[in-house]
Design a protein around this motif. Structure first.
Motif, PDB file in Angstrom:
ATOM      1  N   ILE A  77       0.722  -1.159  -0.004  1.00  0.00           N
ATOM      2  CA  ILE A  77       0.066  -0.028  -0.001  1.00  0.00           C
ATOM      3  C   ILE A  77       0.829   1.238  -0.063  1.00  0.00           C
ATOM      4  O   ILE A  77       2.066   1.466   0.853  1.00  0.00           O
ATOM      5  N   TYR A  78       0.475   2.197  -0.801  1.00  0.00           N
ATOM      6  CA  TYR A  78       1.209   3.431  -0.927  1.00  0.00           C
ATOM      7  C   TYR A  78       0.243   4.582  -0.291  1.00  0.00           C
ATOM      8  O   TYR A  78      -1.104   4.327  -0.363  1.00  0.00           O
ATOM      9  N   PHE A  79       0.719   5.524   0.257  1.00  0.00           N
ATOM     10  CA  PHE A  79      -0.173   6.480   0.944  1.00  0.00           C
ATOM     11  C   PHE A  79       0.074   7.980   0.200  1.00  0.00           C
ATOM     12  O   PHE A  79       1.453   8.414   0.082  1.00  0.00           O
ATOM     13  N   VAL A  80      -0.797   8.500  -0.231  1.00  0.00           N
ATOM     14  CA  VAL A  80      -0.764   9.909  -0.719  1.00  0.00           C
ATOM     15  C   VAL A  80      -1.398  11.031  -0.071  1.00  0.00           C
ATOM     16  O   VAL A  80      -2.758  10.838   0.091  1.00  0.00           O
ATOM     17  N   MET A  81      -0.853  12.089   0.509  1.00  0.00           N
ATOM     18  CA  MET A  81      -1.638  12.628   1.699  1.00  0.00           C
ATOM     19  C   MET A  81      -1.724  14.268   0.878  1.00  0.00           C
ATOM     20  O   MET A  81      -0.418  14.914   0.712  1.00  0.00           O
ATOM     21  N   THR A  82      -2.588  14.733   0.646  1.00  0.00           N
ATOM     22  CA  THR A  82      -2.824  16.125   0.249  1.00  0.00           C
ATOM     23  C   THR A  82      -2.578  17.144   1.498  1.00  0.00           C
ATOM     24  O   THR A  82      -3.080  16.854   2.498  1.00  0.00           O
ATOM     25  N   CYS A  83      -2.151  18.247   1.292  1.00  0.00           N
ATOM     26  CA  CYS A  83      -2.045  18.966   2.460  1.00  0.00           C
ATOM     27  C   CYS A  83      -1.728  20.600   2.159  1.00  0.00           C
ATOM     28  O   CYS A  83      -1.291  20.741   0.869  1.00  0.00           O
ATOM     29  N   GLY A  84      -1.874  21.514   3.015  1.00  0.00           N
ATOM     30  CA  GLY A  84      -1.573  22.823   2.813  1.00  0.00           C
ATOM     31  C   GLY A  84      -0.257  23.074   2.971  1.00  0.00           C
ATOM     32  O   GLY A  84       0.342  24.190   2.552  1.00  0.00           O
TER      33      GLY A  84
END
Length: 250
Positions: A77-84
């Motif tokens: 599993i890969y994780f991609v986190m969008t953030c400010g």
């Protein structure tokens, strides 16, 4: 399979862009979260979770869903986190989650997208937002290359501040700030019910034509950001501020 959760569209944009480039299916978790659906999900390809960053970690509602849901088939599993701005030390907590689930952690990528947390921060206008998204496209392309090569996303350097942000600050932030007490509608409300429909926790009800918030809020900002008349405010902070939703489409 790409699975995503998105309140204002940032993570949805990233998830669909990845899905298109690697020719993989994309699953929106909105209905599963709203309906407390923890039925098993299967994928023969590596899992890719795309979610926003809430207080320097993945949203609690997504963590809970993952812990209660069987992900069958592929164990990577890969994780991609969008953030400010930053995801802090989120990767450390995701590694613990993977160990608990028997998953192979393939890294976590931070994708800086336009700020959408109107409850505390300043949201951008449309032109500024589009520039930020264009820059994010390059980072999303980097993530796609790692996925296509089936290699792990390299860990970023973690500072003491990152550890504090994702640890004690996250623990304090949720009980102190993540509630719906400051949401209210103005006279601009037209009783369309969109806020009710876009709430992933089914936390909004129309009473006498006006939205009323319950106690089960995750601060996804979908209601305030997606209101067609900008008739929802969060205390005094949101007054006069642009409502942000991701307007760039593939």
């Amino acid at each position: 399979m790409i699975i995503f959760f998105s309140g204002t569209g940032n993570s949805e944009y990233a998830a669909k862009k990845i899905g298109k480039e690697i020719n993989d299916s994309v699953l929106d978790l909105f209905e599963k979260i709203r309906n407390s659906d923890y039925s098993a999900v299967a994928s023969e390809k590596p899992w890719i979770l795309v979610v926003p960053t809430y207080a320097w970690r993945i949203p609690h509602i997504i963590h809970d869903w993952l812990m209660k849901t069987e992900l069958s088939g592929n164990r990577s599993i890969y994780f991609v986190m969008t953030c400010g701005g930053s995801i802090g030390n989120a990767g450390s907590y995701l590694k613990k989650l993977c160990r608990a689930k028997g998953l192979n952690y393939m890294g976590c990528a931070a994708i800086t997208m336009p700020e959408n947390y109107i409850a505390l921060f300043t949201t951008p206008g449309k032109e500024e937002a589009l520039k930020i998204i264009e820059q994010a496209d390059n980072k999303i392309s980097d993530v796609i290359r790692y996925i296509n090569k089936n290699t792990s996303i390299p860990d970023a350097g973690i500072t003491f501040k990152d550890k504090i942000s994702s640890g004690p600050v996250n623990n304090i932030f949720y009980p102190l700030f993540v509630h719906s007490k400051k949401f209210y509608s103005t006279d601009a409300c037209i009783s369309c019910g969109k806020c009710e429909r876009v709430c992933p926790l089914d936390n909004i009800r129309l009473q006498n034509g006006k939205p009323v918030w319950g106690k089960n809020c995750t601060h996804c900002m979908a209601c305030i950001s997606r209101c067609p008349k900008e008739a929802i405010e969060y205390g005094s902070h949101s007054k006069g501020m642009p409502r942000y939703t991701c307007s760039k489409v593939l």
